[in-house]
Design a protein around this motif. Structure first.
Motif, PDB file in Angstrom:
ATOM      1  N   GLY A   6       0.783  -1.224   0.000  1.00 27.92           N
ATOM      2  CA  GLY A   6       0.000   0.000   0.000  1.00 27.92           C
ATOM      3  C   GLY A   6       0.817   1.277   0.000  1.00 27.92           C
ATOM      4  O   GLY A   6       0.258   2.376  -0.038  1.00 27.92           O
ATOM      5  N   GLU A   7       2.155   1.167   0.015  1.00 27.82           N
ATOM      6  CA  GLU A   7       3.021   2.338  -0.022  1.00 27.82           C
ATOM      7  C   GLU A   7       3.832   2.337  -1.320  1.00 27.82           C
ATOM      8  O   GLU A   7       4.214   1.286  -1.819  1.00 27.82           O
ATOM      9  CB  GLU A   7       3.985   2.342   1.166  1.00 27.82           C
ATOM     10  N   SER A   8       4.085   3.542  -1.849  1.00 29.82           N
ATOM     11  CA  SER A   8       4.823   3.669  -3.101  1.00 29.82           C
ATOM     12  C   SER A   8       6.299   3.936  -2.825  1.00 29.82           C
ATOM     13  O   SER A   8       6.644   4.746  -1.959  1.00 29.82           O
ATOM     14  CB  SER A   8       4.237   4.812  -3.931  1.00 29.82           C
ATOM     15  N   TYR A   9       7.165   3.251  -3.580  1.00 29.79           N
ATOM     16  CA  TYR A   9       8.614   3.394  -3.422  1.00 29.79           C
ATOM     17  C   TYR A   9       9.222   3.664  -4.795  1.00 29.79           C
ATOM     18  O   TYR A   9       9.042   2.880  -5.729  1.00 29.79           O
ATOM     19  CB  TYR A   9       9.212   2.128  -2.808  1.00 29.79           C
ATOM     20  N   GLY A  10       9.950   4.782  -4.888  1.00 23.89           N
ATOM     21  CA  GLY A  10      10.488   5.204  -6.167  1.00 23.89           C
ATOM     22  C   GLY A  10      11.928   4.804  -6.379  1.00 23.89           C
ATOM     23  O   GLY A  10      12.567   4.161  -5.531  1.00 23.89           O
ATOM     24  N   GLU A  11      12.453   5.197  -7.528  1.00 22.92           N
ATOM     25  CA  GLU A  11      13.826   4.873  -7.927  1.00 22.92           C
ATOM     26  C   GLU A  11      14.823   5.255  -6.835  1.00 22.92           C
ATOM     27  O   GLU A  11      14.751   6.329  -6.248  1.00 22.92           O
ATOM     28  CB  GLU A  11      14.167   5.611  -9.210  1.00 22.92           C
ATOM     29  N   GLY A  12      15.752   4.352  -6.558  1.00 23.77           N
ATOM     30  CA  GLY A  12      16.790   4.615  -5.584  1.00 23.77           C
ATOM     31  C   GLY A  12      16.439   4.236  -4.162  1.00 23.77           C
ATOM     32  O   GLY A  12      17.256   4.440  -3.264  1.00 23.77           O
ATOM     33  N   THR A  13      15.270   3.662  -3.938  1.00 25.23           N
ATOM     34  CA  THR A  13      14.854   3.284  -2.584  1.00 25.23           C
ATOM     35  C   THR A  13      15.126   1.806  -2.325  1.00 25.23           C
ATOM     36  O   THR A  13      14.795   0.961  -3.158  1.00 25.23           O
ATOM     37  CB  THR A  13      13.359   3.555  -2.377  1.00 25.23           C
TER      38      THR A  13
END
Length: 302
Positions: free
Chosen positions: A223-230
């Protein structure tokens, strides 16, 4: 790759039920280009045996420019070089010269000590690109002082399959019923997955410790968004679904812990005294040399 390793404060945060911790990389210069350093971090030194993780690029080099990492030493670890794009010429004190190309795996095991350089290949005369991951795994206690070795696995050797519309490639260890031929020294999980927008992939509970690194794009985890580099460190004991918010590439790392390690510069060991001895050996030029490459990176001041 030579690097100054510091487990300094970074953007780390506790999170929800599926993810116990997120880590944002710190940018580090290697002279010719920058890398994003993910591990070690202040609140998470290791994931399974993985003690170090650098995201290299994407970088574009104009003609006459390219990676030029001079000879430098390692002990107590194995390095894994995996490229998405580009080439690196590896040379080491065992006398190995190996061109690393996209999709292949270079496994260099330092053990009691090895020296290597990483330089541009024959593409130096043209505009070239470099994008990939370099990681280190700590060797188990009984193998920390093993003889150094080098193994190369071509891209064609790695197993891959499409799972629910996602392309999965197993780099080390086993996943989804596939087993990589790459040598492991302890239970290790390492795979790459590319996901089309809205595609879903379940990260199975196949390792004691697991983490998802978003190479590109954006994925939803719990349910959480994680972007590039995470880097999202997953909680254990359950499978965790990923959903791509856009076309995305991730790597998943993990395995069984081999216990805590000390890290200083390019040296990894369970013993601080052993690291001090390695410092002195490099300072006094007692490591073997890389044939045909007389340069060397000096020991850092601190």
């Amino acid at each position: 790759m030579s690097t100054r390793v510091e487990a300094e404060t970074s953007n780390e945060a506790a999170t929800g039920a599926a993810v116990e911790l997120t880590i944002q990389p710190r940018v580090r210069s290697l002279g010719e280009f920058d890398v994003r350093r993910v591990l070690p971090a202040a609140k998470r030194r290791m994931v399974g045996p993985f003690v170090f993780l650098d995201h290299m690029g994407p970088a574009v080099f104009l003609p006459g420019h390219g990676i030029a990492v001079r000879p430098h030493p390692h002990i107590g670890l194995a390095t894994i070089t995996y490229l998405f794009e580009g080439e690196i010429m590896h040379r080491d004190s065992l006398g190995v010269s190996q061109l690393i190309q996209a999709g292949a795996v270079n496994l260099m095991t330092a053990g009691r000590g090895i020296v290597h350089s990483e330089r541009a290949s024959d593409d130096l005369a043209v505009t070239s690109k470099l994008h990939g991951i370099q990681s280190w795994i700590a060797l188990p206690l009984d193998l920390e002082e093993m003889e150094p070795t080098f193994l190369h696995y071509p891209a064609s050797a790695l197993p891959e399959m499409t799972i629910d519309g996602c392309a999965v490639r197993v780099i080390m260890g086993g996943a989804y019923g596939m087993q990589s031929p790459v040598l492991t020294y302890s239970p290790t999980l390492y795979f790459e997955a590319t996901l089309a927008a809205s595609a879903k992939l379940e990260v199975l509970d196949e390792a004691a410790e697991r983490a998802v690194y978003v190479v590109s794009g954006s994925v939803d985890i719990g349910g959480e968004s994680y972007g590039e580099g995470t880097l999202a460190v997953l909680r254990g004991g359950a499978s965790v679904p990923l959903e791509a918010a856009a076309e995305s590439r991730v790597i998943v790392i993990g395995g069984t812990s081999v216990g805590p390690r000390h890290i200083w510069w390019n040296f990894v060991s369970s013993s601080e005294a052993r690291i001090e001895r390695a410092k002195q050996d490099w300072r006094e030029e007692r490591f073997a040399r890389v044939p045909g490459d007389p340069e060397r990176i000096p020991l850092p001041d601190r």
